[in-house]
Motif scaffolding. Structure first.
Motif, PDB file in Angstrom:
ATOM      1  N   LYS A   1       0.841  -1.165   0.044  1.00 27.92           N
ATOM      2  CA  LYS A   1      -0.046   0.141  -0.052  1.00 27.92           C
ATOM      3  C   LYS A   1       0.958   1.249  -0.060  1.00 27.92           C
ATOM      4  CE  LYS A   1      -4.091  -1.760   0.171  1.00 27.92           C
ATOM      5  NZ  LYS A   1      -5.042  -1.306  -0.944  1.00 27.92           N
ATOM      6  N   ILE A   2       2.035   1.263   0.738  1.00 27.24           N
ATOM      7  CA  ILE A   2       2.794   2.485   0.883  1.00 27.24           C
ATOM      8  C   ILE A   2       3.399   2.813  -0.252  1.00 27.24           C
ATOM      9  CG2 ILE A   2       4.885   3.220   1.845  1.00 27.24           C
ATOM     10  CD1 ILE A   2       3.870   1.999   4.504  1.00 27.24           C
ATOM     11  N   PHE A   3       4.089   1.571  -1.187  1.00 23.10           N
ATOM     12  CA  PHE A   3       4.596   1.832  -2.473  1.00 23.10           C
ATOM     13  C   PHE A   3       3.670   1.887  -3.587  1.00 23.10           C
ATOM     14  CE2 PHE A   3       8.280  -0.629  -0.016  1.00 23.10           C
ATOM     15  CZ  PHE A   3       9.129   0.474   0.001  1.00 23.10           C
ATOM     16  N   GLU A   4       2.728   1.591  -3.332  1.00 23.48           N
ATOM     17  CA  GLU A   4       1.655   2.115  -4.491  1.00 23.48           C
ATOM     18  C   GLU A   4       1.461   3.595  -4.305  1.00 23.48           C
ATOM     19  OE1 GLU A   4      -1.863  -0.385  -3.666  1.00 23.48           O
ATOM     20  OE2 GLU A   4      -1.128  -2.103  -4.336  1.00 23.48           O
ATOM     21  N   ALA A   5       1.446   3.966  -3.126  1.00 20.67           N
ATOM     22  CA  ALA A   5       1.032   5.470  -3.050  1.00 20.67           C
ATOM     23  C   ALA A   5       2.228   6.219  -3.422  1.00 20.67           C
ATOM     24  CB  ALA A   5       0.448   5.763  -1.575  1.00 20.67           C
ATOM     25  N   PHE A   6       3.541   5.963  -3.030  1.00 23.00           N
ATOM     26  CA  PHE A   6       4.740   6.490  -3.227  1.00 23.00           C
ATOM     27  C   PHE A   6       5.686   5.806  -4.055  1.00 23.00           C
ATOM     28  CE2 PHE A   6       3.199   7.920   1.122  1.00 23.00           C
ATOM     29  CZ  PHE A   6       3.365   9.384   1.007  1.00 23.00           C
ATOM     30  N   PRO A   7       5.676   6.275  -5.116  1.00 22.22           N
ATOM     31  CA  PRO A   7       6.856   5.722  -6.244  1.00 22.22           C
ATOM     32  C   PRO A   7       8.281   6.165  -5.933  1.00 22.22           C
ATOM     33  CG  PRO A   7       5.622   7.162  -7.503  1.00 22.22           C
ATOM     34  CD  PRO A   7       4.896   7.198  -5.970  1.00 22.22           C
ATOM     35  N   THR A   8       9.028   5.529  -6.466  1.00 23.84           N
ATOM     36  CA  THR A   8      10.479   6.188  -6.382  1.00 23.84           C
ATOM     37  C   THR A   8      10.071   7.423  -7.340  1.00 23.84           C
ATOM     38  OG1 THR A   8      11.209   4.887  -8.470  1.00 23.84           O
ATOM     39  CG2 THR A   8      11.738   3.962  -6.256  1.00 23.84           C
ATOM     40  N   PRO A   9      11.187   8.278  -6.943  1.00 28.89           N
ATOM     41  CA  PRO A   9      11.255   9.694  -8.071  1.00 28.89           C
ATOM     42  C   PRO A   9      11.320   9.182  -9.591  1.00 28.89           C
ATOM     43  CG  PRO A   9      12.579  10.082  -6.280  1.00 28.89           C
ATOM     44  CD  PRO A   9      12.059   8.523  -6.112  1.00 28.89           C
ATOM     45  N   ALA A  10      12.101   8.366  -9.902  1.00 26.57           N
ATOM     46  CA  ALA A  10      12.124   7.893 -11.191  1.00 26.57           C
ATOM     47  C   ALA A  10      10.770   7.116 -11.849  1.00 26.57           C
ATOM     48  CB  ALA A  10      13.072   6.706 -11.464  1.00 26.57           C
ATOM     49  N   GLU A  11      10.295   6.363 -11.074  1.00 25.92           N
ATOM     50  CA  GLU A  11       8.609   5.891 -11.287  1.00 25.92           C
ATOM     51  C   GLU A  11       7.759   6.981 -11.454  1.00 25.92           C
ATOM     52  OE1 GLU A  11       8.053   1.577  -9.605  1.00 25.92           O
ATOM     53  OE2 GLU A  11       8.551   3.273  -8.189  1.00 25.92           O
ATOM     54  N   ALA A  12       7.766   8.020 -10.472  1.00 26.30           N
ATOM     55  CA  ALA A  12       6.897   9.261 -10.576  1.00 26.30           C
ATOM     56  C   ALA A  12       7.138  10.167 -11.938  1.00 26.30           C
ATOM     57  CB  ALA A  12       7.166  10.031  -9.295  1.00 26.30           C
ATOM     58  N   TYR A  13       8.499  10.385 -12.212  1.00 28.08           N
ATOM     59  CA  TYR A  13       8.899  11.011 -13.531  1.00 28.08           C
ATOM     60  C   TYR A  13       8.376  10.411 -14.759  1.00 28.08           C
ATOM     61  CZ  TYR A  13      11.777  13.550 -16.645  1.00 28.08           C
ATOM     62  OH  TYR A  13      12.174  14.696 -17.712  1.00 28.08           O
ATOM     63  N   ALA A  14       8.573   8.940 -14.779  1.00 29.22           N
ATOM     64  CA  ALA A  14       7.999   8.432 -15.750  1.00 29.22           C
ATOM     65  C   ALA A  14       6.487   8.531 -16.061  1.00 29.22           C
ATOM     66  CB  ALA A  14       8.311   6.921 -15.716  1.00 29.22           C
ATOM     67  N   GLN A  15       5.730   8.335 -14.908  1.00 28.88           N
ATOM     68  CA  GLN A  15       4.215   8.242 -14.950  1.00 28.88           C
ATOM     69  C   GLN A  15       3.808   9.775 -15.212  1.00 28.88           C
ATOM     70  OE1 GLN A  15       2.319   7.011 -11.167  1.00 28.88           O
ATOM     71  NE2 GLN A  15       0.643   8.089 -11.552  1.00 28.88           N
ATOM     72  N   LEU A  16       4.441  10.714 -14.857  1.00 26.63           N
ATOM     73  CA  LEU A  16       4.115  12.189 -15.172  1.00 26.63           C
ATOM     74  C   LEU A  16       4.286  12.294 -16.475  1.00 26.63           C
ATOM     75  CD1 LEU A  16       2.951  14.419 -13.522  1.00 26.63           C
ATOM     76  CD2 LEU A  16       5.288  15.293 -13.300  1.00 26.63           C
ATOM     77  N   HIS A  17       5.205  11.913 -17.390  1.00 25.47           N
ATOM     78  CA  HIS A  17       5.780  12.303 -18.543  1.00 25.47           C
ATOM     79  C   HIS A  17       4.996  11.288 -19.538  1.00 25.47           C
ATOM     80  CE1 HIS A  17       8.473  14.882 -16.833  1.00 25.47           C
ATOM     81  NE2 HIS A  17       8.823  15.294 -17.981  1.00 25.47           N
ATOM     82  N   GLN A  18       4.613   9.993 -19.086  1.00 24.78           N
ATOM     83  CA  GLN A  18       3.709   9.300 -19.768  1.00 24.78           C
ATOM     84  C   GLN A  18       2.056   9.826 -19.855  1.00 24.78           C
ATOM     85  OE1 GLN A  18       2.656   5.737 -17.758  1.00 24.78           O
ATOM     86  NE2 GLN A  18       2.267   4.438 -19.618  1.00 24.78           N
ATOM     87  N   ARG A  19       1.672  10.458 -19.089  1.00 26.79           N
ATOM     88  CA  ARG A  19       0.488  10.972 -19.006  1.00 26.79           C
ATOM     89  C   ARG A  19       0.373  12.084 -20.036  1.00 26.79           C
ATOM     90  NH1 ARG A  19      -3.458   9.658 -15.258  1.00 26.79           N
ATOM     91  NH2 ARG A  19      -4.333  11.598 -15.769  1.00 26.79           N
TER      92      ARG A  19
END
Length: 173
Positions: A153-171
């Motif tokens: 649950k914690i890792f579903e909410a808080f990705p690594t910064p690299a995952e967050a960057y990829a998710q933001l740019h994917q959208r």
């Protein structure tokens, strides 16, 4: 390096993807992103509430981690619907997002949390400069199955910064 507010927007998206609610509210001395996700029938415990309280800060040290985690814990306990331990368990994930993180902040985030009845509070330090995500990943008296659920649950909410960057740019693509 990722912008702290952009990272928090990814956290908000992830909470909403889990059918949770997100709001900006005052938690102790800080305005924080607060997300709530309720899950039914988790590991035979009944309902599980994941309360995410996240802030973007210029610097994070051990004092900030301990102090704001206490405020977030009190906020989550006061706002939980249902009686803890009688069909409801609470996981409070307290996120600290910053480009400057001290080693003592990492030590505070990864330390074994104290035991609470039907609840656990986990600080999560996100170091945007190093790309690190720091939180307790060991086990407690809850047992392996519940610890696995809490970590997931914690890792579903808080990705690594690299995952967050990829998710933001994917959208944006």
């Amino acid at each position: 390096m990722m912008d702290p507010n952009a990272y928090l927007s990814v956290v908000a998206q992830r909470i909403q993807a889990q059918k949770g609610t997100v709001q900006q509210t005052q938690v102790g001395p800080l305005s924080a992103l607060v997300g709530d996700v309720y899950s039914a029938s988790v590991a035979a415990m009944g309902n599980l509430r994941l309360c995410v309280v996240a802030v973007a800060l210029a610097d994070v040290n051990a004092f900030v981690v301990r102090d704001f985690t206490a405020h977030a814990n009190q906020f989550a306990m006061r706002s939980t619907m249902g009686t803890l331990g009688f069909g409801t368990a609470l996981v409070t994930a307290v996120g600290f997002v910053s480009p400057r993180v001290t080693p003592d902040a990492i030590a505070a985030a990864t330390a074994k949390p104290g035991m609470q009845f039907a609840a656990t509070t986990r600080p999560v330090v996100v170091d945007l400069t190093s790309g690190g995500l720091h939180t307790f990943t060991g086990t407690q008296m809850w047992g392996w199955a519940m610890q696995s659920t809490f970590r997931r649950k914690i890792f579903e909410a808080f990705p690594t910064p690299a995952e967050a960057y990829a998710q933001l740019h994917q959208r944006r693509s």
